[in-house]
Structures are given as structure tokens and as C-alpha cells.
Design a protein around this motif. Structure first.
Motif, short mmCIF file in Angstrom:
data_model
loop_
_atom_site.label_atom_id
_atom_site.label_comp_id
_atom_site.label_asym_id
_atom_site.label_seq_id
_atom_site.Cartn_x
_atom_site.Cartn_y
_atom_site.Cartn_z
N TRP A 86 0.82 -1.21 0.00
CA TRP A 86 0.00 0.00 0.00
C TRP A 86 0.85 1.26 0.00
O TRP A 86 0.49 2.26 -0.63
N LYS A 87 1.96 1.23 0.71
CA LYS A 87 2.80 2.42 0.80
C LYS A 87 3.26 2.85 -0.60
O LYS A 87 3.17 4.01 -0.98
N LYS A 88 3.73 1.90 -1.40
CA LYS A 88 4.19 2.20 -2.77
C LYS A 88 3.02 2.65 -3.65
O LYS A 88 3.15 3.59 -4.43
N LEU A 89 1.89 1.96 -3.52
CA LEU A 89 0.72 2.32 -4.33
C LEU A 89 0.24 3.73 -3.99
O LEU A 89 -0.03 4.52 -4.90
N PHE A 90 0.14 4.05 -2.70
CA PHE A 90 -0.25 5.41 -2.33
C PHE A 90 0.72 6.43 -2.89
O PHE A 90 0.32 7.46 -3.43
N GLN A 91 2.00 6.15 -2.76
CA GLN A 91 3.04 7.07 -3.26
C GLN A 91 2.88 7.29 -4.76
O GLN A 91 2.88 8.42 -5.25
N ASP A 92 2.74 6.20 -5.52
CA ASP A 92 2.61 6.30 -6.97
C ASP A 92 1.33 7.01 -7.40
O ASP A 92 1.28 7.63 -8.46
N ALA A 93 0.29 6.91 -6.56
CA ALA A 93 -1.00 7.55 -6.89
C ALA A 93 -1.08 8.98 -6.37
O ALA A 93 -2.09 9.66 -6.59
N GLY A 94 -0.04 9.43 -5.67
CA GLY A 94 -0.05 10.78 -5.13
C GLY A 94 -0.98 10.94 -3.93
O GLY A 94 -1.53 12.01 -3.71
N LEU A 95 -1.15 9.86 -3.18
CA LEU A 95 -2.01 9.87 -2.00
C LEU A 95 -1.20 9.55 -0.76
O LEU A 95 -0.07 9.09 -0.86
N SER A 96 -1.80 9.77 0.39
CA SER A 96 -1.18 9.35 1.64
C SER A 96 -2.14 8.40 2.35
O SER A 96 -3.34 8.36 2.05
N ALA A 97 -1.60 7.66 3.30
CA ALA A 97 -2.44 6.76 4.09
C ALA A 97 -3.50 7.55 4.84
O ALA A 97 -4.63 7.08 5.01
N GLN A 98 -3.17 8.76 5.24
CA GLN A 98 -4.12 9.59 5.97
C GLN A 98 -5.32 9.97 5.09
O GLN A 98 -6.42 10.19 5.59
N ASP A 99 -5.10 10.07 3.77
CA ASP A 99 -6.21 10.36 2.86
C ASP A 99 -7.27 9.26 2.92
O ASP A 99 -8.45 9.53 2.75
N PHE A 100 -6.84 8.02 3.16
CA PHE A 100 -7.77 6.89 3.23
C PHE A 100 -8.45 6.79 4.59
O PHE A 100 -9.47 6.12 4.70
N SER A 101 -7.90 7.40 5.59
CA SER A 101 -8.47 7.39 6.94
C SER A 101 -8.57 8.82 7.47
O SER A 101 -7.99 9.15 8.50
N ARG A 140 -10.41 7.31 -2.55
CA ARG A 140 -10.69 6.00 -3.13
C ARG A 140 -10.97 6.10 -4.62
O ARG A 140 -10.54 5.25 -5.41
N THR A 141 -11.69 7.15 -5.02
CA THR A 141 -11.97 7.36 -6.44
C THR A 141 -10.68 7.66 -7.19
O THR A 141 -10.42 7.09 -8.26
N LYS A 142 -9.85 8.51 -6.61
CA LYS A 142 -8.57 8.85 -7.24
C LYS A 142 -7.70 7.61 -7.42
O LYS A 142 -7.12 7.40 -8.49
N LEU A 143 -7.63 6.77 -6.38
CA LEU A 143 -6.82 5.56 -6.47
C LEU A 143 -7.40 4.60 -7.53
O LEU A 143 -6.66 4.02 -8.32
N SER A 144 -8.72 4.45 -7.55
CA SER A 144 -9.35 3.57 -8.53
C SER A 144 -9.07 4.03 -9.96
O SER A 144 -8.73 3.21 -10.83
N LEU A 145 -9.20 5.32 -10.20
CA LEU A 145 -8.94 5.85 -11.55
C LEU A 145 -7.47 5.65 -11.94
O LEU A 145 -7.17 5.34 -13.10
N LYS A 146 -6.59 5.85 -10.99
CA LYS A 146 -5.16 5.65 -11.26
C LYS A 146 -4.88 4.19 -11.62
O LYS A 146 -4.16 3.91 -12.58
N MET A 147 -5.49 3.27 -10.88
CA MET A 147 -5.24 1.85 -11.13
C MET A 147 -5.88 1.37 -12.44
O MET A 147 -5.33 0.51 -13.11
N ILE A 148 -7.02 1.93 -12.79
CA ILE A 148 -7.66 1.57 -14.06
C ILE A 148 -6.73 1.87 -15.23
O ILE A 148 -6.65 1.11 -16.19
N ALA A 149 -6.01 2.97 -15.12
CA ALA A 149 -5.13 3.40 -16.21
C ALA A 149 -3.81 2.63 -16.25
O ALA A 149 -3.08 2.72 -17.24
#
Length: 146
Positions: free
Chosen positions: A68-83, A97-106
Motif C-alpha cells: 500500500w505504501k508504494k501504491l499510495f506514493q505512486d498515486a499521489g495519496l497518503s495513508a491519511q487520505d484513506f483514513s 478512493r476514487t482517485k486511487l481507482s482511476l489511477k489503477m484503471i489506467a
């Protein structure tokens, strides 16, 4: 990632090929090894996958985790954004969650799979699969004690 494994193998919790167990935070931290980090909003343990060969009396498996740490970093998010403070009442809960989903779809599939990590591999006799999936058993403890 758990959802993808269930779709690929047609094995949701409750079917003969899959089960789901709750785990306390202490054990999640213990068995997640280097994938756990302070503030991790989603447990990094994903699955124990096994291949059993009854005729050859063998079982091989792997404990899978999510980086998750790498995925958040690559998506430009932090763990705090999810909580975020306020939980679901805070718009950032759904925005992240929407931002992460859109990033992963691409992402290409090989990049997505790059976030899935092998935490531990194990081997044994075919009967090991039954022992690991027995009601009340702690499969992680059994695997780490091998």
C-alpha cells in the motif's frame, strides 16, 4: 487484490476453495513483515494461496501482501487520505478512493501486479492444506512455525 483473486479462481469466502478469517492488529503487523507501516489504513495481508497435488502428496503455497505504501506514493495519496478525520463524513474518504481507482484503471496489468508481494512461501505434504484451513486454526502461525 483479494477481489481479483476471487474472480480469477471463482473462490469466494464460503465456497469450498476459500475461507476468510479475521485477524487482530498485532498479528497483521507480525505477519505483514515489511509491508506494514504506522497509519496503514488497509491491512497489507491479502491471501494465502495454495496448490495441492494429492496424487503427489505435496502442497506449495505463498502468503501474498499488498504494498500500500508504494501504491499510495505512486498515486499521489497518503495513508491519511484513506483514513481522514471524520471517516466517511469527510469527502476526502471517497475522493481518495476514487482517485486511487482511476489511477489503477489506467495502469497496465504488470504494474498493478507489481504491488502484490510474496511475503512467505511454504511447502509440505498435501495434508497441510487441510490443517491450514481447519476451523479455528491460525494458518499464519502454522506457516511461520514451519
Amino acid at each position: 487484490m483479494t477481489d481479483a483473486l476471487q474472480i480469477i479462481y471463482d473462490s469466494t469466502a464460503g465456497k469450498a476453495l476459500a475461507s476468510s478469517n479475521a485477524m487482530d492488529k498485532e498479528n497483521v503487523i507480525k505477519y505483514s513483515e515489511n509491508l506494514w507501516f504506522d497509519g496503514c489504513p488497509i491491512p497489507p495481508l491479502v491471501a494465502i494461496a495454495m496448490r495441492v497435488n494429492n496424487s503427489g502428496n505435496s502442497c506449495e503455497g505463498v502468503v501474498l501482501g499488498m504494498d500500500w505504501k508504494k501504491l499510495f506514493q505512486d498515486a499521489g495519496l497518503s495513508a491519511q487520505d484513506f483514513s481522514p478525520e471524520g471517516g466517511k463524513a469527510n469527502p476526502m474518504y471517497f475522493i481518495s478512493r476514487t482517485k486511487l481507482s482511476l489511477k489503477m484503471i489506467a495502469m497496465p496489468m504488470d504494474q498493478k501486479l507489481g504491488y502484490m508481494k510474496e511475503i512467505k512461501t511454504f511447502f509440505g505434504q498435501a495434508s497441510m492444506a487441510n490443517a491450514l484451513s481447519k476451523d479455528g486454526a491460525d494458518p499464519f502461525a502454522a506457516i511461520w512455525d514451519m
